[in-house]
Enzyme design. Structure first.
Site, mmCIF file in Angstrom:
data_model
loop_
_atom_site.group_PDB
_atom_site.id
_atom_site.type_symbol
_atom_site.label_atom_id
_atom_site.label_comp_id
_atom_site.label_asym_id
_atom_site.label_seq_id
_atom_site.Cartn_x
_atom_site.Cartn_y
_atom_site.Cartn_z
ATOM 1 N N HIS A 111 -101.985 -22.838 -13.095
ATOM 2 C CA HIS A 111 -101.300 -21.615 -12.678
ATOM 3 C C HIS A 111 -101.193 -21.563 -11.159
ATOM 4 O O HIS A 111 -101.927 -22.245 -10.439
ATOM 5 C CB HIS A 111 -102.030 -20.371 -13.202
ATOM 6 C CG HIS A 111 -103.205 -19.959 -12.377
ATOM 7 N ND1 HIS A 111 -104.435 -20.573 -12.462
ATOM 8 C CD2 HIS A 111 -103.323 -19.001 -11.431
ATOM 9 C CE1 HIS A 111 -105.274 -20.001 -11.617
ATOM 10 N NE2 HIS A 111 -104.623 -19.040 -10.973
ATOM 11 N N LYS B 120 -95.621 -32.815 -7.788
ATOM 12 C CA LYS B 120 -94.539 -33.315 -8.640
ATOM 13 C C LYS B 120 -95.079 -34.428 -9.528
ATOM 14 O O LYS B 120 -96.030 -35.115 -9.169
ATOM 15 C CB LYS B 120 -93.394 -33.852 -7.786
ATOM 16 C CG LYS B 120 -92.719 -32.764 -6.982
ATOM 17 C CD LYS B 120 -91.558 -33.292 -6.196
ATOM 18 C CE LYS B 120 -90.912 -32.102 -5.488
ATOM 19 N NZ LYS B 120 -90.242 -32.418 -4.298
ATOM 20 N N ARG C 240 -97.216 -38.815 -2.365
ATOM 21 C CA ARG C 240 -96.023 -39.657 -2.472
ATOM 22 C C ARG C 240 -96.441 -41.037 -2.977
ATOM 23 O O ARG C 240 -97.565 -41.480 -2.738
ATOM 24 C CB ARG C 240 -95.356 -39.812 -1.112
ATOM 25 C CG ARG C 240 -94.675 -38.553 -0.638
ATOM 26 C CD ARG C 240 -93.926 -38.817 0.678
ATOM 27 N NE ARG C 240 -93.001 -37.780 1.034
ATOM 28 C CZ ARG C 240 -93.313 -36.549 1.403
ATOM 29 N NH1 ARG C 240 -94.568 -36.183 1.425
ATOM 30 N NH2 ARG C 240 -92.382 -35.668 1.734
#
Length: 188
Positions: free
Chosen positions: A70, A120, A134
């Site tokens: 969350h 991501k 990354r």
């Protein structure tokens, strides 16, 4: 043997007295953890939405990593907390103090470097690092790099005696420290 029993009861007492949340409690609440996982002390799982977290087989999570399903920062903006699942696929390593945010999937056979902030999803066979995390290499490229270091004739290689479970002597500890002051070594 007495020490083991004493530590067992001390841990159970702390759990009851301090209402500590244990991994088994999170699993009872719906979090899923695969087989043969190594989850080190101090890992923080999102207690409030732990059922949104899925961990595959053969996953290692180093100390003090965070998995958050969350993001309450949105509550200030619109009275809603953003939530999403976290999926850690098979054969993943998550380094110490890494932060995995909601909506992230970490693909199979991937490595998340210590201190990384993963916002991501990460494809399989990747090595990631940084803030935000990354891709820094493929798993195969990383393996080649590590094997090159491992096979370098000046690299110090130690057997399992040189671990916390190996009964390493104080002299060996000091010698190991001196040998590794300014270079990398490997332990079996």
């Amino acid at each position: 043997m007495l020490k083991i029993i004493k530590n067992y009861f001390r841990a159970r007492f702390k759990k009851i007295l301090l209402e500590e949340i244990w991994l088994e409690d999170l699993v009872k609440m719906g979090m899923r953890i695969g087989d043969n996982c190594s989850i080190q002390p101090g890992v923080i799982f999102d207690y409030s939405h732990c059922w949104l977290i899925r961990i595959g087989d053969n996953v290692t999570i180093a100390p003090e990593a965070y998995l958050l399903a969350h993001d309450a920062s949105t509550k200030l903006l619109n009275d809603y907390t953003k939530i999403s699942s976290i999926s850690i696929k098979d054969n993943v390593f998550i380094g110490a103090r890494a932060l995995i945010m909601p909506g992230v999937t970490i693909g199979e056979n991937s490595i998340v470097a210590a201190g990384s902030i993963v916002t991501k999803s990460i494809p399989e066979n990747s090595v990631v690092a940084g803030n935000p995390a990354r891709i820094i290499s493929t798993l195969e490229e990383y393996k080649v790099k590590i094997n090159k270091q491992l096979n370098d004739p000046v690299t110090n290689i130690y057997d399992s005696k040189y671990t916390i479970n190996g009964n390493v002597s104080d002299n060996d500890k000091n010698q190991m420290y001196e040998q590794l002051k300014s270079k990398i070594g490997f332990v079996k």
